[in-house]
Motif scaffolding. Sequence first.
Motif, PDB file in Angstrom:
ATOM      1  N   ARG A   1     -11.642   0.339  -2.779  1.00 36.05           N
ATOM      2  CA  ARG A   1     -10.197   0.416  -2.544  1.00 36.05           C
ATOM      3  C   ARG A   1      -9.558   1.472  -3.431  1.00 36.05           C
ATOM      4  NH1 ARG A   1     -10.478  -5.346  -2.134  1.00 36.05           N
ATOM      5  NH2 ARG A   1      -9.907  -5.527  -4.320  1.00 36.05           N
ATOM      6  N   ALA A   2      -9.969   1.522  -4.700  1.00 41.06           N
ATOM      7  CA  ALA A   2      -9.384   2.486  -5.634  1.00 41.06           C
ATOM      8  C   ALA A   2      -9.636   3.917  -5.182  1.00 41.06           C
ATOM      9  CB  ALA A   2      -9.949   2.265  -7.039  1.00 41.06           C
ATOM     10  N   ALA A   3     -10.848   4.169  -4.695  1.00 42.58           N
ATOM     11  CA  ALA A   3     -11.182   5.522  -4.243  1.00 42.58           C
ATOM     12  C   ALA A   3     -10.529   5.834  -2.901  1.00 42.58           C
ATOM     13  CB  ALA A   3     -12.695   5.679  -4.149  1.00 42.58           C
ATOM     14  N   LEU A   4     -10.663   4.922  -1.937  1.00 45.20           N
ATOM     15  CA  LEU A   4     -10.172   5.198  -0.588  1.00 45.20           C
ATOM     16  C   LEU A   4      -8.653   5.214  -0.503  1.00 45.20           C
ATOM     17  CD1 LEU A   4     -12.746   3.121   1.474  1.00 45.20           C
ATOM     18  CD2 LEU A   4     -12.624   5.597   1.258  1.00 45.20           C
ATOM     19  N   ALA A   5      -7.979   4.653  -1.497  1.00 45.71           N
ATOM     20  CA  ALA A   5      -6.517   4.746  -1.520  1.00 45.71           C
ATOM     21  C   ALA A   5      -6.072   6.209  -1.505  1.00 45.71           C
ATOM     22  CB  ALA A   5      -5.963   4.035  -2.755  1.00 45.71           C
ATOM     23  N   PHE A   6      -6.858   7.095  -2.111  1.00 46.85           N
ATOM     24  CA  PHE A   6      -6.507   8.521  -2.085  1.00 46.85           C
ATOM     25  C   PHE A   6      -6.711   9.108  -0.689  1.00 46.85           C
ATOM     26  CE2 PHE A   6      -7.208   7.780  -6.599  1.00 46.85           C
ATOM     27  CZ  PHE A   6      -6.093   8.403  -7.143  1.00 46.85           C
ATOM     28  N   GLU A   7      -7.679   8.567   0.064  1.00 49.09           N
ATOM     29  CA  GLU A   7      -7.885   9.031   1.436  1.00 49.09           C
ATOM     30  C   GLU A   7      -6.703   8.657   2.330  1.00 49.09           C
ATOM     31  OE1 GLU A   7     -10.451  10.815   2.376  1.00 49.09           O
ATOM     32  OE2 GLU A   7     -12.107  10.376   0.978  1.00 49.09           O
ATOM     33  N   LEU A   8      -5.894   7.681   1.890  1.00 48.52           N
ATOM     34  CA  LEU A   8      -4.740   7.240   2.684  1.00 48.52           C
ATOM     35  C   LEU A   8      -3.518   8.145   2.518  1.00 48.52           C
ATOM     36  CD1 LEU A   8      -4.732   3.353   2.247  1.00 48.52           C
ATOM     37  CD2 LEU A   8      -5.199   4.634   4.343  1.00 48.52           C
ATOM     38  N   TRP A   9      -3.484   8.981   1.501  1.00 52.85           N
ATOM     39  CA  TRP A   9      -2.266   9.752   1.252  1.00 52.85           C
ATOM     40  C   TRP A   9      -1.881  10.679   2.406  1.00 52.85           C
ATOM     41  CZ3 TRP A   9       1.665   8.561  -1.415  1.00 52.85           C
ATOM     42  CH2 TRP A   9       1.519   7.761  -2.551  1.00 52.85           C
ATOM     43  N   PRO A  10      -2.834  11.360   3.060  1.00 54.14           N
ATOM     44  CA  PRO A  10      -2.418  12.133   4.240  1.00 54.14           C
ATOM     45  C   PRO A  10      -1.812  11.257   5.343  1.00 54.14           C
ATOM     46  CG  PRO A  10      -4.569  12.864   3.472  1.00 54.14           C
ATOM     47  CD  PRO A  10      -4.255  11.615   2.709  1.00 54.14           C
ATOM     48  N   VAL A  11      -2.317  10.026   5.476  1.00 49.11           N
ATOM     49  CA  VAL A  11      -1.761   9.092   6.457  1.00 49.11           C
ATOM     50  C   VAL A  11      -0.332   8.707   6.055  1.00 49.11           C
ATOM     51  CG1 VAL A  11      -2.126   6.932   7.711  1.00 49.11           C
ATOM     52  CG2 VAL A  11      -4.090   8.195   6.798  1.00 49.11           C
ATOM     53  N   THR A  12      -0.144   8.419   4.767  1.00 47.52           N
ATOM     54  CA  THR A  12       1.191   8.069   4.272  1.00 47.52           C
ATOM     55  C   THR A  12       2.166   9.213   4.501  1.00 47.52           C
ATOM     56  OG1 THR A  12       0.119   6.735   2.546  1.00 47.52           O
ATOM     57  CG2 THR A  12       2.456   7.203   2.276  1.00 47.52           C
ATOM     58  N   ARG A  13       1.726  10.439   4.232  1.00 42.50           N
ATOM     59  CA  ARG A  13       2.592  11.604   4.450  1.00 42.50           C
ATOM     60  C   ARG A  13       2.966  11.746   5.918  1.00 42.50           C
ATOM     61  NH1 ARG A  13      -0.551  16.942   4.474  1.00 42.50           N
ATOM     62  NH2 ARG A  13      -1.278  15.803   6.318  1.00 42.50           N
ATOM     63  N   ASP A  14       1.982  11.639   6.809  1.00 45.45           N
ATOM     64  CA  ASP A  14       2.259  11.794   8.239  1.00 45.45           C
ATOM     65  C   ASP A  14       3.163  10.669   8.743  1.00 45.45           C
ATOM     66  OD1 ASP A  14       0.656  14.013   8.109  1.00 45.45           O
ATOM     67  OD2 ASP A  14      -1.088  13.054   9.054  1.00 45.45           O
ATOM     68  N   LEU A  15       2.955   9.474   8.237  1.00 49.77           N
ATOM     69  CA  LEU A  15       3.804   8.347   8.616  1.00 49.77           C
ATOM     70  C   LEU A  15       5.235   8.590   8.147  1.00 49.77           C
ATOM     71  CD1 LEU A  15       4.126   5.469   9.737  1.00 49.77           C
ATOM     72  CD2 LEU A  15       3.383   4.610   7.502  1.00 49.77           C
ATOM     73  N   ALA A  16       5.397   9.067   6.920  1.00 46.24           N
ATOM     74  CA  ALA A  16       6.736   9.348   6.395  1.00 46.24           C
ATOM     75  C   ALA A  16       7.421  10.441   7.217  1.00 46.24           C
ATOM     76  CB  ALA A  16       6.643   9.767   4.933  1.00 46.24           C
ATOM     77  N   ARG A  17       6.673  11.459   7.614  1.00 50.82           N
ATOM     78  CA  ARG A  17       7.253  12.517   8.453  1.00 50.82           C
ATOM     79  C   ARG A  17       7.740  11.960   9.784  1.00 50.82           C
ATOM     80  NH1 ARG A  17       2.683  17.291   7.625  1.00 50.82           N
ATOM     81  NH2 ARG A  17       3.539  18.183   5.699  1.00 50.82           N
TER      82      ARG A  17
END
Length: 262
Positions: A196-212
């Motif tokens: 979870r700690a590592a893959l949380a960083f893989e989620l940041w592009p998803v978070t950015r696209d969701l915010a957009r």
Amino acid sequence: MLIPVHLDGVETPLLVALDGPSLLVRRAGAADLRLPLRRLARISVRGPVTFAAETLPACLAAGVPVAFLDGQGRSLGQLLPLHRRHQDLAALVDEAVAAGRFASLRASWRAAVERRAIVRAVAALGLRLTDLRPRTVRLAAARAVDRIGASWPTEELEGRLEALLDGLVAERLIEEGAGLRFQGQDPDLDLAADLRAALAFELWPVTRDLARYLARHGAKHRRESDLQARIVRRFEAARPRLEQAMAEALAMLRRCLREVVH
């Protein structure tokens, strides 16, 4: 292919019953939904969803983890099966523990996996950073998403996506034969926390696209159920990439373990 199921009862309560080898999901005013247990990867549950007494044991017996989310989509906890769908990782870990080598190997593996995820996130977000420590990168990523100007706090979007990630990690570890002991029951063996700690960083592009998306179309998602459905869709669209990152991480761990125990 196994499929994930998201049961959302926030607006209309759901009843889940067992009908032979399948779950039967009932919602007032809608046709029953039949879900064969053998086809389910994992189940996430939000809001008032009532399970008949025999349904949750049936899920666990079929090797299907069940994650519970609160009304805001944050993780409350999980039910994890004890038995293995297939095995090899757990046995390798046990051998490394017996040899007194697992603690140091785990620390090195987690650092390597986290570093790989950080490098990918920094590149995907276009961040200009020389300091790649996890806390520094997370703060920079959060600031980048904040600047998009979505109506929902970045921390909330991040937390909701990570709650869905919890279920994906549980599903994959169970498939690898790593049950409760490796998912929080024993802190010295908590591979779920490491992933979870590592893959949380893989989620940041998803978070950015969701915010957009929400910055442009937020008015369509004022209802809580609409927002959660959009978050789930974004997460599921990214799932193949997340699964690939997790597969790479677990393959690396198996290689390291085999070098130690064989």
